[in-house]
Scaffold this motif. Structure first.
Motif, PDB file in Angstrom:
ATOM      1  N   PRO A 274      47.560  48.222  46.274  1.00 44.33           N
ATOM      2  CA  PRO A 274      46.171  47.923  46.635  1.00 44.33           C
ATOM      3  C   PRO A 274      46.041  47.133  47.930  1.00 44.33           C
ATOM      4  CG  PRO A 274      46.881  46.531  44.826  1.00 44.33           C
ATOM      5  CD  PRO A 274      47.996  47.488  45.085  1.00 44.33           C
TER       6      PRO A 274
ATOM      7  N   SER B  75      40.191  42.150  52.761  1.00 42.68           N
ATOM      8  CA  SER B  75      39.896  43.133  51.716  1.00 42.68           C
ATOM      9  C   SER B  75      38.410  43.083  51.371  1.00 42.68           C
ATOM     10  CB  SER B  75      40.743  42.861  50.463  1.00 42.68           C
ATOM     11  OG  SER B  75      40.461  43.828  49.469  1.00 42.68           O
TER      12      SER B  75
ATOM     13  N   VAL C  87      48.139  41.810  44.315  1.00 41.42           N
ATOM     14  CA  VAL C  87      48.649  42.732  43.298  1.00 41.42           C
ATOM     15  C   VAL C  87      49.026  41.902  42.071  1.00 41.42           C
ATOM     16  CG1 VAL C  87      50.396  44.495  42.793  1.00 41.42           C
ATOM     17  CG2 VAL C  87      49.601  44.176  45.151  1.00 41.42           C
TER      18      VAL C  87
ATOM     19  N   TRP D 248      42.942  40.004  42.519  1.00 38.80           N
ATOM     20  CA  TRP D 248      43.593  41.290  42.223  1.00 38.80           C
ATOM     21  C   TRP D 248      42.550  42.391  42.062  1.00 38.80           C
ATOM     22  CZ3 TRP D 248      46.797  38.960  37.614  1.00 38.80           C
ATOM     23  CH2 TRP D 248      47.803  38.131  38.125  1.00 38.80           C
ATOM     24  N   ARG D 249      41.487  42.110  41.345  1.00 40.24           N
ATOM     25  CA  ARG D 249      40.447  43.110  41.095  1.00 40.24           C
ATOM     26  C   ARG D 249      39.749  43.504  42.393  1.00 40.24           C
ATOM     27  NH1 ARG D 249      37.522  40.264  37.995  1.00 40.24           N
ATOM     28  NH2 ARG D 249      38.764  40.709  36.133  1.00 40.24           N
TER      29      ARG D 249
ATOM     30  N   SER E   5      52.641  41.869  48.115  1.00 35.69           N
ATOM     31  CA  SER E   5      51.926  41.902  46.841  1.00 35.69           C
ATOM     32  C   SER E   5      51.312  40.562  46.454  1.00 35.69           C
ATOM     33  CB  SER E   5      52.840  42.403  45.706  1.00 35.69           C
ATOM     34  OG  SER E   5      54.058  41.707  45.667  1.00 35.69           O
TER      35      SER E   5
ATOM     36  N   HIS F 109      40.951  43.437  45.450  1.00 34.99           N
ATOM     37  CA  HIS F 109      41.844  44.287  46.244  1.00 34.99           C
ATOM     38  C   HIS F 109      41.870  45.719  45.705  1.00 34.99           C
ATOM     39  CE1 HIS F 109      43.327  40.510  48.008  1.00 34.99           C
ATOM     40  NE2 HIS F 109      43.904  41.254  48.935  1.00 34.99           N
ATOM     41  N   GLN F 110      41.901  45.858  44.380  1.00 33.55           N
ATOM     42  CA  GLN F 110      41.958  47.199  43.795  1.00 33.55           C
ATOM     43  C   GLN F 110      40.664  47.970  44.051  1.00 33.55           C
ATOM     44  OE1 GLN F 110      44.786  48.499  42.307  1.00 33.55           O
ATOM     45  NE2 GLN F 110      43.661  50.439  42.387  1.00 33.55           N
ATOM     46  N   GLU F 111      39.536  47.321  43.842  1.00 37.35           N
ATOM     47  CA  GLU F 111      38.254  47.994  44.051  1.00 37.35           C
ATOM     48  C   GLU F 111      38.074  48.414  45.505  1.00 37.35           C
ATOM     49  OE1 GLU F 111      35.397  45.180  42.672  1.00 37.35           O
ATOM     50  OE2 GLU F 111      35.735  45.640  40.530  1.00 37.35           O
TER      51      GLU F 111
ATOM     52  N   GLU G 235      40.439  51.355  46.511  1.00 36.67           N
ATOM     53  CA  GLU G 235      39.983  52.645  45.990  1.00 36.67           C
ATOM     54  C   GLU G 235      38.835  53.190  46.836  1.00 36.67           C
ATOM     55  OE1 GLU G 235      39.183  52.370  41.828  1.00 36.67           O
ATOM     56  OE2 GLU G 235      41.260  51.839  41.315  1.00 36.67           O
TER      57      GLU G 235
END
Length: 382
Positions: A315, A364, A191, A285-286, A187, A288-290, A293
């Protein structure tokens, strides 16, 4: 008189200079390092007590605090892989007879329990099916029942791709007077983590995943409550190499020699952390999340299903169900040998059931998702 010694040449190899394939590492780790990190590794080494190198160590400490969102003074990089940092957390705060409660939601919870037992802990475990997480109510019931000295949880379970929620757990541990130890191996950097806000007392990680650095220098941190537990020990830390009462004299103001640090690995870690600070950890963090998804949607678009419930997915690492009748190992091998893409297989209870796809650190990026999906479409049975 000169004695003639016969040299055994059985193992003498005549080799060309090292050359390895260029792989896209989309497994559970390691991930590909940023070119700037690799370049930093090529910097000529300094002595491990050189003032210029000690300044690099100070920079690493500050940047680790930033990425973890903590002000813990005792925050260092252990000379070793993430498993060494994992053992350091156990070795320094566990004394024989201490009750250690481990939340097991996968392979690495079991490893924590094994380590704690080797240091003489009275180990208690609570379990969930692999891919699920504990609720705060479940943790409260377990802590009330077992009254542990330490509660150990895996924030990011690498074997399942599940993220354990931690909001409220620190308050629970303070209510019952125990320390909170968490595994952030998969993480850190990718994360959201707020160690101080969450009341975490001990945390560890690695360099080769969300930080985008080769393995070998592993983040470790202790809160003031954990340091107090260390200082009040009745017995010496059983692991000399990982004893923070000694290591802190090297990383702290005293600068006492402890071991020869892996100089170039620390260069790499410093550069990887610098890149995250330059990006902004919240932006990392953003990102990795985008990107994850986008990965999830792309996998589902080609007919694959995911193992973990969406709200608890990491993520950084995704577990993909292997379709019925498909040889998961054969597909992974084909991806590696024909497309130079590495993905991981399942561990423990998920062996043969899932692939583990990492999208971490420098890797990522959407173009890596596209490359993986294109390759999967070629190797999966029609």
């Amino acid at each position: 008189m000169t004695q003639t010694v016969s040299i055994n040449n059985n193992q003498r190899l005549q080799l060309e200079p090292l050359s390895t394939p260029e792989r896209l590492l989309l497994g559970p780790g390691p991930s590909n390092a940023h070119p700037a990190v690799l370049q930093a590794m090529n910097t000529p080494p300094l002595g491990h007590l050189d003032p210029a190198f000690l300044a690099v160590m100070d920079e690493i400490q500050s940047l680790l605090r930033y990425v973890w969102q903590t002000e813990n003074p005792l925050t260092i990089a252990v000379s070793g892989t993430g498993t060494a940092a994992m053992e350091a957390t156990i070795a320094n705060v566990v004394e024989p007879g201490d009750v250690v409660l481990v939340g097991v939601i996968g392979y690495f919870g079991n490893r924590l329990a094994d380590m704690a037992g080797r240091y003489g802990a009275d180990v208690r475990t609570i379990t969930k099916p692999w891919g699920q997480v504990f609720s705060l109510d479940e943790l409260r019931t377990a802590v009330q029942t077992h009254r542990p000295t330490i509660l150990a949880l895996v924030h990011a379970e690498t074997s399942t791709g599940a993220c354990q929620p931690l909001e409220g757990v620190g308050e629970l541990c303070r209510e019952f007077g125990c320390l909170l130890l968490i595994d952030t191996v998969t993480s850190l950097g990718g994360v959201p983590i707020f160690l101080d806000e969450w009341g975490v007392d001990l945390a560890y990680s690695c360099s080769q995943k969300g930080l985008g650095c080769p393995p070998g220098a592993s983040p470790f941190t202790m809160s003031s409550r954990a340091v107090e537990k260390l200082q009040q020990r009745q017995t010496k830390v059983a692991n000399w190499y990982l004893d923070m009462t000694l290591l802190n004299k090297y990383w702290g103001s005293e600068r006492v020699y402890h071991h020869t640090a892996p100089i170039n690995m620390y260069y790499a870690l410093r550069e990887a952390l610098r890149l995250i600070a330059e990006e902004g950890v919240e932006n990392s963090w953003r990102r990795h999340q985008e990107n994850v998804e986008y990965l999830w949607q792309s996998l589902e678009d080609i007919g694959l299903s995911l193992h973990v419930q969406r709200e608890y997915r990491l993520p950084t690492l995704t577990t993909v169900r292997i379709p019925e009748g498909v040889d998961g190992k054969a597909i992974a091998r084909q991806l590696l040998l024909e497309h130079n893409i590495e993905i991981g297989g399942g561990l423990g209870e998920l062996a043969g059931q899932v692939w583990r796809v990492g999208l971490m650190g420098f890797n990522s990026r959407k173009e890596n998702v596209d490359r993986l999906i294109e390759a999967l479409q070629q190797v999966l049975p029609k």
